[in-house]
Scaffold this active site. Structure first.
Site, short mmCIF file in Angstrom:
data_model
loop_
_atom_site.label_atom_id
_atom_site.label_comp_id
_atom_site.label_asym_id
_atom_site.label_seq_id
_atom_site.Cartn_x
_atom_site.Cartn_y
_atom_site.Cartn_z
N CYS A 83 48.57 109.14 79.80
CA CYS A 83 49.09 110.55 80.03
C CYS A 83 50.55 110.87 79.49
O CYS A 83 50.88 112.12 79.38
CB CYS A 83 49.47 110.67 81.78
SG CYS A 83 48.05 110.21 82.60
N SER A 207 48.36 115.88 90.97
CA SER A 207 47.73 116.93 90.05
C SER A 207 46.34 117.27 89.80
O SER A 207 45.73 116.43 90.34
CB SER A 207 48.58 116.49 88.88
OG SER A 207 47.95 115.27 88.41
N LYS A 328 51.76 119.50 88.83
CA LYS A 328 50.92 119.93 90.03
C LYS A 328 50.41 121.38 90.00
O LYS A 328 49.10 121.48 90.32
CB LYS A 328 51.90 119.74 91.20
CG LYS A 328 51.59 120.40 92.43
CD LYS A 328 50.23 119.39 93.04
CE LYS A 328 49.50 120.10 94.15
NZ LYS A 328 48.38 121.00 93.72
N HIS A 332 47.64 119.54 84.73
CA HIS A 332 47.82 118.40 83.87
C HIS A 332 46.57 117.80 83.09
O HIS A 332 46.02 116.81 83.55
CB HIS A 332 47.95 117.18 85.00
CG HIS A 332 48.38 115.95 84.51
ND1 HIS A 332 49.18 115.85 83.15
CD2 HIS A 332 48.38 114.73 84.99
CE1 HIS A 332 49.32 114.22 82.94
NE2 HIS A 332 48.83 113.85 84.12
N1 COA Z 1 45.70 120.95 94.04
C1 COA Z 1 45.35 122.03 94.55
N2 COA Z 1 43.93 122.40 94.56
C2 COA Z 1 43.25 121.64 93.87
C3 COA Z 1 43.58 120.29 93.32
C4 COA Z 1 45.01 120.12 93.34
N3 COA Z 1 45.38 119.03 92.80
N4 COA Z 1 42.41 119.98 92.65
C5 COA Z 1 41.48 120.49 92.89
N5 COA Z 1 42.00 121.77 93.92
C6 COA Z 1 41.04 122.71 94.37
C7 COA Z 1 40.11 123.52 93.18
O1 COA Z 1 40.65 124.49 92.88
C8 COA Z 1 38.85 123.80 94.20
O2 COA Z 1 39.25 125.01 94.86
P1 COA Z 1 38.25 126.09 95.37
O3 COA Z 1 37.21 125.43 96.22
O4 COA Z 1 39.00 127.23 95.69
O5 COA Z 1 37.76 126.52 93.72
C9 COA Z 1 38.67 122.43 95.14
O6 COA Z 1 40.34 122.02 95.29
C10 COA Z 1 37.82 121.54 94.72
O7 COA Z 1 37.98 121.04 93.55
P2 COA Z 1 37.49 119.76 92.80
O8 COA Z 1 37.67 119.94 91.67
O9 COA Z 1 35.98 119.90 93.27
O10 COA Z 1 38.12 118.59 93.48
P3 COA Z 1 38.11 117.05 93.42
O11 COA Z 1 37.99 116.83 94.78
O12 COA Z 1 36.65 116.77 92.66
O13 COA Z 1 39.42 116.76 92.98
C11 COA Z 1 41.26 115.52 92.73
C12 COA Z 1 40.56 116.59 93.33
C13 COA Z 1 42.70 115.38 93.33
C14 COA Z 1 40.69 114.19 93.48
C15 COA Z 1 41.08 115.37 91.48
O14 COA Z 1 41.92 116.59 90.90
C16 COA Z 1 42.05 114.36 90.79
O15 COA Z 1 41.55 113.37 90.73
N6 COA Z 1 43.42 114.55 90.47
C17 COA Z 1 44.30 113.38 89.99
C18 COA Z 1 44.16 113.32 88.49
C19 COA Z 1 44.92 112.24 87.86
O16 COA Z 1 44.94 111.00 88.49
N7 COA Z 1 45.48 112.43 86.78
C20 COA Z 1 46.46 111.33 86.22
C21 COA Z 1 47.59 111.34 86.86
S1 COA Z 1 48.65 110.29 85.81
#
Ligand code: COA
Length: 385
Positions: A83, A207, A328, A332
């Protein structure tokens, strides 16, 4: 060594870009940065990217993007540091120009994560952790950070709710950033009710997965003004490392590479934390924001979280962070993030941040983290003139 300035910036909106390929995203950011700098040629292109091979079936991004933006023939390579890839590429560009070997260098960070299903992306992101000792035991990136958050709460007697100030600030600032993924403020209630991702990390602590690209053009400071009346100088640049696996670290709750990287950058710039007007930190998770503030010298150990709780990280606070929404809420796109941070810092220092402007900003710091803290790249930027 020569002084180096940023003479052009470009960025795409962060979000789900299903209609654009990796090269189109990168191309949009590069061409915008070249237009901003008023350059038509460059000596090299460095591409920050982590997952193009895994998620897009495409490596060899240097040549691909150079050709696509009309720069066929120039030196071009991809730079990877999980990242932290974006800022690692900025540092490569900085070193090339500072050394005197190259004059005009373009750096682009690009990532396209949303084409794949969640589990594929999660498994790919986990490659930033230690495959043989961490991933083999089933950790994901979120769960690794959840363990750190749990430990922090236990060691320092902090409640989960105390972290709410981080996403509330990020979403508030993203609301007025036209390039941000989530342009919606959130309340304490939204934070408390958010669904759990990996306890204690909930959706608002995390994020999102995203697509996006950002670019900068670098040139020697002594000619920067010829291109760009609002050039911004890089007065500190440093990269430091730690053990890849969290269990190999002396103290998991101290990001020693972040501390080392910040100290090296402060020394080069001849400043300390009190001179920094804003800090674009790596808030991949709320816990990362707290640990970064501590490692970079803005708070004592165990006190980083209170900067958020007490409102000191807001645009008018003691140390504004995530001024355009941070990881956030701006989003990201992993290998692009470090370049977004630099682009946003330049907007602040040019006083072009609109409603997100930090008043009288003269010195800004960016810090981009690879993995759970194993590679950390810090840049300190100063307004010129
Ligand atoms: N903050 C706020 N809302 C979020 C979000 C977040 N981080 N991630 C997704 N959403 C929302 C989407 O916009 C969507 O909204 P909607 O239903 O109104 O359209 C809803 O949540 C579902 O989104 P989806 O993409 O299906 O969520 P998910 O459960 O598949 O993924 C996480 C959510 C948090 C698991 C995923 O974003 C993730 O893995 N994040 C971490 C990434 C990471 O590790 N990065 C490296 C870090 S160094």
């Amino acid at each position: 060594m020569r002084d180096v300035s940023i003479i052009g910036i470009g960025q795409t909106e962060v979000g789900e870009h299903w209609g654009k390929s990796l090269r189109h995203l990168a191309g949009d950011a590069v061409l915008a940065a070249m237009r901003d700098a008023g350059v038509e040629r460059a000596d090299a292109l460095y591409v920050g990217n982590m997952l193009s091979g895994e998620l897009n079936g495409q490596e060899h991004l240097g040549a691909l993007i150079a050709d696509f933006v009309g720069l066929r023939g120039i030196e071009a390579v991809k730079v990877e540091a999980a990242c932290g890839s974006g800022a690692a590429a900025v540092r490569m560009g900085y070193l090339a120009v500072a050394s005197g070997l190259l004059d005009v260098v373009i750096v682009v960070g690009v990532e396209k994560m949303t084409d794949q299903k969640g589990p594929v992306t999660t498994a790919s992101l986990a490659m930033a952790a230690d495959a043989e000792y961490e991933v083999v035991n089933g950790v994901s990136f979120v769960s690794l950070n959840a363990l750190l958050m749990q430990r922090y709460m236990h060691e320092y007697g902090v409640r989960h709710e105390d972290f709410a100030g981080f996403p509330i600030n990020a979403h508030k600032n993203a609301a007025t950033n036209p390039y941000a993924m989530f342009r919606k403020p959130i309340s304490l209630e939204t934070f408390k009710r958010a669904r759990m991702v990996a306890a204690p990390i909930n959706l608002m602590d995390s994020s999102p997965v995203a697509d996006g690209a950002a670019a900068v053009v670098l040139a020697p400071s002594d000619v920067a003004r010829k291109f760009q009346p609002l050039s911004v100088r890089i007065i500190g640049s440093a990269n430091a490392t730690d053990a890849l696996a969290v269990h190999d670290r002396r103290d998991p709750l101290f990001l020693s590479a972040a501390a080392l990287s910040a100290q090296k950058a402060y020394r080069q710039a001849g400043i300390g934390p009190n001179d920094v007007d804003f800090f674009e930190l790596h808030d991949a998770f709320s816990i990362t924001a707290a640990l970064s503030l501590e490692a970079a010298g803005f708070a004592e150990r165990g006190r980083g979280v209170y900067l958020a709780k007490d409102g000191e990280i807001t645009l008018g606070g003691r140390i504004p962070i995530c001024t355009f929404g941070g990881l956030k809420a701006r989003g990201h796109p992993v290998g692009a993030t470090g370049v977004y941070q630099v682009v946003e810092a330049v907007l602040q220092l040019r006083h072009q941040a609109g409603p997100n402007q930090v008043k009288n900003a003269r010195i800004g710091m960016t810090q981009n983290i690879g993995g759970s803290g194993a590679t950390v790249i810090t840049h300190i930027l100063a307004a010129e003139g």
